[in-house]
Design a protein around this motif. Structure first.
Motif, PDB file in Angstrom:
ATOM      1  N   SER A 196       0.839  -1.192   0.136  1.00  0.00           N
ATOM      2  CA  SER A 196      -0.107  -0.066  -0.052  1.00  0.00           C
ATOM      3  C   SER A 196       0.940   1.299   0.016  1.00  0.00           C
ATOM      4  O   SER A 196       0.540   2.285  -0.756  1.00  0.00           O
ATOM      5  N   GLN A 197       1.881   1.163   0.717  1.00  0.00           N
ATOM      6  CA  GLN A 197       2.789   2.268   0.876  1.00  0.00           C
ATOM      7  C   GLN A 197       3.411   2.606  -0.803  1.00  0.00           C
ATOM      8  O   GLN A 197       3.394   3.887  -0.979  1.00  0.00           O
ATOM      9  N   LEU A 198       3.732   1.776  -1.419  1.00  0.00           N
ATOM     10  CA  LEU A 198       4.331   1.927  -2.707  1.00  0.00           C
ATOM     11  C   LEU A 198       3.261   2.296  -3.539  1.00  0.00           C
ATOM     12  O   LEU A 198       3.337   3.180  -4.567  1.00  0.00           O
ATOM     13  N   ASN A 199       2.021   1.391  -3.647  1.00  0.00           N
ATOM     14  CA  ASN A 199       0.975   1.346  -4.929  1.00  0.00           C
ATOM     15  C   ASN A 199       0.213   2.668  -4.519  1.00  0.00           C
ATOM     16  O   ASN A 199      -0.473   3.234  -5.661  1.00  0.00           O
ATOM     17  N   VAL A 200       0.007   3.130  -3.408  1.00  0.00           N
ATOM     18  CA  VAL A 200      -1.005   4.129  -3.118  1.00  0.00           C
ATOM     19  C   VAL A 200      -0.372   5.494  -2.452  1.00  0.00           C
ATOM     20  O   VAL A 200      -0.502   6.267  -3.472  1.00  0.00           O
ATOM     21  N   ALA A 201       0.369   5.552  -1.446  1.00  0.00           N
ATOM     22  CA  ALA A 201       0.993   6.787  -0.955  1.00  0.00           C
ATOM     23  C   ALA A 201       1.958   7.168  -1.865  1.00  0.00           C
ATOM     24  O   ALA A 201       1.920   8.263  -2.185  1.00  0.00           O
ATOM     25  N   ALA A 202       2.901   6.504  -2.357  1.00  0.00           N
ATOM     26  CA  ALA A 202       4.203   6.899  -3.068  1.00  0.00           C
ATOM     27  C   ALA A 202       3.292   7.420  -4.388  1.00  0.00           C
ATOM     28  O   ALA A 202       3.861   8.386  -5.127  1.00  0.00           O
ATOM     29  N   SER A 203       2.405   6.910  -5.021  1.00  0.00           N
ATOM     30  CA  SER A 203       1.704   7.389  -6.125  1.00  0.00           C
ATOM     31  C   SER A 203       1.180   8.639  -6.194  1.00  0.00           C
ATOM     32  O   SER A 203       1.019   9.707  -6.926  1.00  0.00           O
ATOM     33  N   SER A 217      -1.862   1.124 -14.215  1.00  0.00           N
ATOM     34  CA  SER A 217      -2.622   0.249 -13.466  1.00  0.00           C
ATOM     35  C   SER A 217      -2.749  -1.130 -14.084  1.00  0.00           C
ATOM     36  O   SER A 217      -1.806  -1.608 -14.999  1.00  0.00           O
ATOM     37  N   THR A 218      -3.981  -1.466 -13.565  1.00  0.00           N
ATOM     38  CA  THR A 218      -4.019  -3.124 -14.052  1.00  0.00           C
ATOM     39  C   THR A 218      -5.584  -3.491 -14.228  1.00  0.00           C
ATOM     40  O   THR A 218      -6.292  -2.659 -13.958  1.00  0.00           O
ATOM     41  N   ASP A 219      -5.753  -4.551 -14.977  1.00  0.00           N
ATOM     42  CA  ASP A 219      -7.213  -4.977 -15.411  1.00  0.00           C
ATOM     43  C   ASP A 219      -7.586  -5.600 -13.991  1.00  0.00           C
ATOM     44  O   ASP A 219      -8.927  -6.013 -14.083  1.00  0.00           O
ATOM     45  N   TYR A 220      -6.708  -5.907 -12.973  1.00  0.00           N
ATOM     46  CA  TYR A 220      -7.292  -6.530 -11.875  1.00  0.00           C
ATOM     47  C   TYR A 220      -8.194  -5.567 -10.785  1.00  0.00           C
ATOM     48  O   TYR A 220      -8.515  -6.203  -9.915  1.00  0.00           O
ATOM     49  N   VAL A 221      -8.364  -4.368 -11.474  1.00  0.00           N
ATOM     50  CA  VAL A 221      -9.296  -3.764 -10.866  1.00  0.00           C
ATOM     51  C   VAL A 221     -10.926  -4.180 -11.011  1.00  0.00           C
ATOM     52  O   VAL A 221     -11.900  -3.613 -10.396  1.00  0.00           O
ATOM     53  N   PHE A 222     -10.901  -5.056 -11.921  1.00  0.00           N
ATOM     54  CA  PHE A 222     -12.427  -5.544 -12.293  1.00  0.00           C
ATOM     55  C   PHE A 222     -12.450  -7.110 -11.734  1.00  0.00           C
ATOM     56  O   PHE A 222     -11.569  -7.911 -11.593  1.00  0.00           O
ATOM     57  N   ASP A 223     -13.759  -7.460 -11.891  1.00  0.00           N
ATOM     58  CA  ASP A 223     -13.954  -9.026 -10.948  1.00  0.00           C
ATOM     59  C   ASP A 223     -13.893  -9.886 -12.103  1.00  0.00           C
ATOM     60  O   ASP A 223     -13.979 -11.066 -11.642  1.00  0.00           O
ATOM     61  N   GLY A 224     -13.960  -9.508 -13.364  1.00  0.00           N
ATOM     62  CA  GLY A 224     -14.240 -10.642 -14.318  1.00  0.00           C
ATOM     63  C   GLY A 224     -15.365 -11.305 -14.695  1.00  0.00           C
ATOM     64  O   GLY A 224     -15.271 -12.124 -15.449  1.00  0.00           O
ATOM     65  N   ARG A 225     -16.429 -10.666 -14.352  1.00  0.00           N
ATOM     66  CA  ARG A 225     -17.432 -11.176 -14.537  1.00  0.00           C
ATOM     67  C   ARG A 225     -18.441 -10.821 -15.765  1.00  0.00           C
ATOM     68  O   ARG A 225     -19.291 -11.519 -16.024  1.00  0.00           O
ATOM     69  N   LEU A 241      -6.361   0.077  -7.414  1.00  0.00           N
ATOM     70  CA  LEU A 241      -7.404   1.123  -7.609  1.00  0.00           C
ATOM     71  C   LEU A 241      -7.211   2.281  -6.702  1.00  0.00           C
ATOM     72  O   LEU A 241      -7.711   3.357  -6.965  1.00  0.00           O
ATOM     73  N   GLU A 242      -6.843   2.023  -5.420  1.00  0.00           N
ATOM     74  CA  GLU A 242      -6.452   3.081  -4.494  1.00  0.00           C
ATOM     75  C   GLU A 242      -5.501   4.153  -5.030  1.00  0.00           C
ATOM     76  O   GLU A 242      -5.640   5.249  -4.936  1.00  0.00           O
ATOM     77  N   GLY A 243      -4.691   3.551  -5.764  1.00  0.00           N
ATOM     78  CA  GLY A 243      -3.741   4.450  -6.143  1.00  0.00           C
ATOM     79  C   GLY A 243      -3.901   5.221  -7.355  1.00  0.00           C
ATOM     80  O   GLY A 243      -3.570   6.281  -7.594  1.00  0.00           O
ATOM     81  N   GLU A 244      -5.035   4.772  -8.223  1.00  0.00           N
ATOM     82  CA  GLU A 244      -5.716   5.566  -9.092  1.00  0.00           C
ATOM     83  C   GLU A 244      -6.300   6.449  -8.718  1.00  0.00           C
ATOM     84  O   GLU A 244      -6.394   7.869  -9.055  1.00  0.00           O
ATOM     85  N   ALA A 276      -2.958  10.941 -16.371  1.00  0.00           N
ATOM     86  CA  ALA A 276      -3.842   9.865 -16.924  1.00  0.00           C
ATOM     87  C   ALA A 276      -3.609   8.481 -16.261  1.00  0.00           C
ATOM     88  O   ALA A 276      -2.258   8.299 -15.905  1.00  0.00           O
ATOM     89  N   VAL A 277      -4.483   7.702 -16.491  1.00  0.00           N
ATOM     90  CA  VAL A 277      -4.464   6.490 -15.772  1.00  0.00           C
ATOM     91  C   VAL A 277      -4.278   5.268 -17.022  1.00  0.00           C
ATOM     92  O   VAL A 277      -5.293   5.575 -17.742  1.00  0.00           O
TER      93      VAL A 277
END
Length: 381
Positions: free
Chosen positions: A110-117, A135-143, A164-167, A209-210
């Protein structure tokens, strides 16, 4: 930073070597790449450098001697780097991207992906730099694929949640409200006179931009750098059967394609006027306000890891009968979405993007790791 600078180069001759000072032309467009020692960061650095950008990369444990060594959790160090270099664009590739590691070390991730971003976004906005956050496609649940940029995220694991919190942190810290002076004409109907006065309006300017991308592969320094290339040893060692996931649907994406998109976004967002006619150290920028918010990009071939492994085997004329497809959903490790396909139409409508065929990209990436050099001869000669 711009113009001509002296640079030391090492020269070699039979029996000796020496340092020689050369004059080098420094491009006026400046880009900073975080995570430049990683798989994507290296490709982004090469792409900008090859297209007349003054590129500076930063890393941490593997930074020296090629890149700046910076701990992104050190707020002062990040501030000093950005203030000293004054980049026009920052591509933020650094992240903890391994879902199982994020599960085991959530606070550090979280420190790297969110706070640092979020902090990098603040620093970018302070100097007016355009930030691209990977960012990543893993922000979605794939359903319910394919997913557009405005579809509601629902990450299944801590990695997706942290990105997602980083975004959110990046977009929240990238806004700036600037004054804009407008001339207002006011007509007096009774005496037909007209008065002119100025009115201050405020408009919101966004500096970020994300770019969401799926599973990546490319020219790795070691096979373990990518969840795609790591399978190659199992493909090559055909004397032992290997189970391969045949449940999760993936869209393997070549890092060279993502790097090209980052550069195209940067160049569309920041078009440069003739710098030598204005201020050589600070060229004027003409910004395209549509290049902001969230974008999606991925390869266009849907494959499971089993199918990727079969393509690898075929590309190098290797047997694949020892590869066994496993169709059950994984029960070990962080939860993964079954199919988080990204809709890439927003970038395509802007005329941005390239999609290298998986067979072509994986062949370029893996040939140095062939264990049997006889196969190299059959593939390339």
């Amino acid at each position: 930073m711009v113009g001509w600078e002296n640079e030391l180069r090492i020269r070699f001759a039979p029996g000796s070597c020496w340092l020689e000072e050369d004059e080098v032309d420094i491009p006026n467009r400046r880009v900073l790449i975080t995570g430049a020692t990683g798989l994507l960061g290296r490709a982004v650095y090469k792409e900008f450098k090859a297209n007349n950008w003054h590129a500076v990369g930063c890393g941490y444990t593997r930074a020296r001697p090629r890149f700046e060594q910076v701990n992104l959790l050190d707020v002062a160090a990040v501030h000093n780097l950005i203030q000293d270099f004054q980049p026009h664009v920052i591509v933020h590739c650094a992240a903890e991207r391994r879902p199982d590691v994020v599960d085991s070390q959530p606070d550090a991730a979280s420190q790297l992906n969110v706070a640092a971003s979020g902090n990098i976004a603040k620093e970018a906005a302070e100097i007016g730099a355009f930030l691209i956050y990977i960012s990543t496609d893993y922000v979605f649940d794939g359903r319910n694929p394919p997913y557009k940029e405005n579809d509601a995220p629902n990450p299944l694991n801590l990695y997706g949640k942290s990105k997602l919190e980083g975004e959110k942190a990046v977009l929240a810290n990238s806004d700036e409200f600037l004054p804009m002076f407008m001339k207002v004409l006011q007509q007096n109907v009774s005496n037909e006179s007209t008065q002119t006065h100025c009115k201050i309006c405020w408009y919101r300017r966004n500096y970020a931009a994300v770019l969401r991308v799926p599973i990546l592969y490319g020219e790795v320094e070691r096979l373990e750098e990518s969840a795609v290339t790591v399978m190659f040893d199992k493909v090559q060692f055909s004397n032992k059967s290997a189970n391969m996931d045949h449940w999760q649907q993936r869209f393997p994406t070549y890092v060279k394609d993502v790097a090209s998109i980052c550069r195209e976004l940067a160049e569309k967002r920041t078009e440069f006027n003739l710098p030598h006619l204005v201020y050589p150290q600070k060229p004027l920028l003409v910004e395209d306000p549509s290049i902001k918010g969230i974008f999606h990009w991925s390869g266009n071939e849907q494959m499971t890891k089993y199918e990727m492994a079969c393509v690898m085997a075929d590309a190098f004329n290797l047997p694949s009968s020892h590869l066994r497809p496993v169709t059950d959903s994984p029960v070990v490790g962080a939860a993964r979405p079954r199919n988080a396909q990204l809709d890439c139409s927003r970038l395509q409508m802007l005329g941005i993007g390239q999609q290298t065929p998986f067979r072509t990209g994986i062949k370029e990436s893996l040939w140095p790791f062939l264990t049997d050099k006889r196969w190299r001869q059959t593939v390339f000669h």
